[in-house]
Design an enzyme around this catalytic site. Structure first.
Site, PDB file in Angstrom:
ATOM      1  N   TRP A 174     138.568  34.994  32.102  1.00 56.30           N
ATOM      2  CA  TRP A 174     138.185  33.899  32.997  1.00 56.30           C
ATOM      3  C   TRP A 174     136.668  33.684  33.003  1.00 56.30           C
ATOM      4  O   TRP A 174     136.154  32.914  33.800  1.00 56.30           O
ATOM      5  CB  TRP A 174     138.736  34.113  34.387  1.00 56.30           C
ATOM      6  CG  TRP A 174     138.067  35.143  35.283  1.00 56.30           C
ATOM      7  CD1 TRP A 174     136.946  35.874  35.006  1.00 56.30           C
ATOM      8  CD2 TRP A 174     138.455  35.506  36.620  1.00 56.30           C
ATOM      9  NE1 TRP A 174     136.628  36.683  36.077  1.00 56.30           N
ATOM     10  CE2 TRP A 174     137.537  36.476  37.082  1.00 56.30           C
ATOM     11  CE3 TRP A 174     139.491  35.106  37.459  1.00 56.30           C
ATOM     12  CZ2 TRP A 174     137.634  37.051  38.355  1.00 56.30           C
ATOM     13  CZ3 TRP A 174     139.572  35.695  38.723  1.00 56.30           C
ATOM     14  CH2 TRP A 174     138.662  36.644  39.162  1.00 56.30           C
ATOM     15  N   THR A 191     140.357  43.635  33.659  1.00 63.16           N
ATOM     16  CA  THR A 191     138.972  43.265  33.960  1.00 63.16           C
ATOM     17  C   THR A 191     138.703  41.812  33.578  1.00 63.16           C
ATOM     18  O   THR A 191     138.890  41.424  32.420  1.00 63.16           O
ATOM     19  CB  THR A 191     138.013  44.185  33.174  1.00 63.16           C
ATOM     20  OG1 THR A 191     138.299  45.543  33.495  1.00 63.16           O
ATOM     21  CG2 THR A 191     136.569  43.851  33.492  1.00 63.16           C
ATOM     22  N   GLU A 192     138.262  41.013  34.554  1.00 60.42           N
ATOM     23  CA  GLU A 192     137.924  39.595  34.331  1.00 60.42           C
ATOM     24  C   GLU A 192     139.059  38.840  33.638  1.00 60.42           C
ATOM     25  O   GLU A 192     138.836  37.912  32.882  1.00 60.42           O
ATOM     26  CB  GLU A 192     136.627  39.471  33.516  1.00 60.42           C
ATOM     27  CG  GLU A 192     135.460  40.272  34.079  1.00 60.42           C
ATOM     28  CD  GLU A 192     134.991  39.788  35.441  1.00 60.42           C
ATOM     29  OE1 GLU A 192     135.044  38.586  35.680  1.00 60.42           O
ATOM     30  OE2 GLU A 192     134.588  40.633  36.278  1.00 60.42           O
ATOM     31  N   THR A 193     140.287  39.273  33.883  1.00 57.02           N
ATOM     32  CA  THR A 193     141.534  38.711  33.315  1.00 57.02           C
ATOM     33  C   THR A 193     141.545  38.707  31.781  1.00 57.02           C
ATOM     34  O   THR A 193     142.164  37.852  31.149  1.00 57.02           O
ATOM     35  CB  THR A 193     141.855  37.287  33.839  1.00 57.02           C
ATOM     36  OG1 THR A 193     140.930  36.347  33.304  1.00 57.02           O
ATOM     37  CG2 THR A 193     141.885  37.227  35.344  1.00 57.02           C
ATOM     38  N   HIS A 240     136.603  48.914  36.148  1.00 59.31           N
ATOM     39  CA  HIS A 240     136.347  47.505  35.803  1.00 59.31           C
ATOM     40  C   HIS A 240     135.730  47.433  34.400  1.00 59.31           C
ATOM     41  O   HIS A 240     134.711  46.775  34.170  1.00 59.31           O
ATOM     42  CB  HIS A 240     135.402  46.888  36.835  1.00 59.31           C
ATOM     43  CG  HIS A 240     135.438  45.382  36.849  1.00 59.31           C
ATOM     44  ND1 HIS A 240     136.506  44.652  37.289  1.00 59.31           N
ATOM     45  CD2 HIS A 240     134.512  44.466  36.492  1.00 59.31           C
ATOM     46  CE1 HIS A 240     136.236  43.373  37.216  1.00 59.31           C
ATOM     47  NE2 HIS A 240     135.043  43.233  36.718  1.00 59.31           N
TER      48      HIS A 240
END
Length: 395
Positions: free
Chosen positions: A301, A150-152, A113
């Site tokens: 995001w 990771t986190e778009t 991540h």
């Protein structure tokens, strides 16, 4: 027909110990001293009881009740799987049961991540994605065709790299920054690569993830029938609802009614004859590209800005990020596998998230998740650990 694509991110970071400047350079074992294993186990088991286990059980019941018409997707990080294997194997078994229904899809991402997609070179990013591929293959005997960073986090460079690695589809944020007047409820492609891009409908996603229990919100209380009606009124091919899995029972406590909402959501959506549920792969296979998106700068995001300022928004974060990159080059030269593993655990995006100095609502969210009293405390602790690891790499 409009399809509802419900996707959950499942992740737990490996939190750090307090590491004094006076410990730098001492001959200590990095893995046992850098990370707060007692705290990490306590948090993981707490969230498992409040969120992961009850939500998995509920989703399995819903898939069976609706005979596979209720369909969902997960991305599960490598650090989360390691927690399961170390402390709660039955939790990993419950994800296997969900996948075995045939109504659940899995997505690849970086194993740790991490923010490795933002490095100057993408070799470390590729290695972590391959690690995640191998982990999913080993545990679920499955090879995803969909990637979610990771986190778009997404830009043209990342899209090109992911397409070159053989992925057919990628997820990111449906922000106006890249869409302008266009809707996120369609599939697009990058200007520079042959890969389908599924975009998060952030308004409807955040209605569940952030506003569900907000009494001052005009939509409160959010009921399943009301929400299904909102979806039914959407234009487009697909409504992508991408949500942190910890929303259920952890971010939104059981007392808010979040589990009752989830329990009734599939039935209320399926009452509308023009709606159905699809996984991310099914969505990409069913619908065609309607246009191109050009994203020269990175989006995500996270936070209201929906960019990477969440992790690289101040000088403390940038200093840590650059130091982390430089240490990795040295560790790869010396080939110490144990230190390389520790370095990758330190790449988890959460460590820089805690050092954000954003204010207003974003700052409140950062503070909620952070184990530190202030961002500067997080910076000092993280940098002390990086300096110790740097000395180990130079020995």
């Amino acid at each position: 027909m409009t399809s509802v694509c419900l996707y959950f991110e499942v992740h737990q970071p490996v939190r750090l110990n307090r590491f004094s400047v006076f410990n730098i350079g001492k001959n200590v074992d990095a893995f046992s001293t850098y990370f707060n294993h007692e705290l990490n186990r306590w948090v993981f088991e707490k969230v498992a009881r409040k969120c992961y286990l009850p939500t998995n059980n509920l989703l399995l019941d819903l898939i069976n009740e609706h005979q596979g018409k209720f369909r969902i997707s997960f991305s599960i990080t490598g650090t989360f799987v390691e927690y399961c294997q170390r402390y709660m194997p039955e939790l990993l078994d419950s994800f296997k049961k969900l996948f075995a229904t045939g109504a659940v899809d899995l997505i690849n991402e970086t194993y740790f991540h991490s923010l490795s997609s933002l490095y100057d070179e993408l070799d470390e990013f590729e290695e972590q994605v391959i690690m995640h591929q191998q982990m999913i293959k080993k545990i679920f005997n499955y090879k995803p065709s969909v990637f979610r960073n990771t986190e778009t986090i997404y830009d043209n460079r990342i899209a090109k790299k992911v397409a070159d690695m053989g992925y057919k589809n990628i997820l990111t944020e449906g922000t106006e920054k890249i869409l302008g007047w266009r809707s996120p409820n369609y599939i697009y492609k990058p200007v520079n690569a042959d890969i389908k891009v599924l975009l998060r409908n952030y308004t409807l996603s955040d209605d569940i993830g952030f506003r569900f229990s907000a009494r001052e919100w005009p939509g409160f209380p959010l009921t399943a029938d009301k929400y299904a009606k909102w979806i039914s009124n959407c234009e487009g091919d697909i409504v992508n609802l991408f949500i942190d899995y910890e929303t259920f029972g952890e971010h939104q406590w059981i007392e808010t009614g979040i589990f009752d909402f989830l329990k009734h959501l599939p039935g209320e959506v399926l009452k509308h004859k023009h709606l159905d549920f699809v996984t991310v792969t099914e969505a990409a296979n069913r619908y065609n590209v309607v246009g191109e998106i050009d994203v020269p700068w990175a989006i995500s995001w996270a936070d209201a800005d929906r960019d990477v300022s969440t992790w690289l928004g101040n000088n403390m974060q940038i200093a840590c990020f650059n130091e982390l990159k430089d240490i990795g080059k040295k560790l790869k030269q010396i080939g110490d596998k144990e230190l390389l593993y520790v370095w990758r655990l330190l790449q988890t995006s959460d460590h820089l998230y805690y050092i954000s100095t954003k204010g207003a609502q974003d700052g409140d969210v950062h503070a909620y998740f952070s184990p530190y009293d202030a961002p500067y405390e997080g910076f000092i602790n993280y940098m002390n650990i990086l300096q110790d690891l740097k000395q180990k790499a130079n020995q």
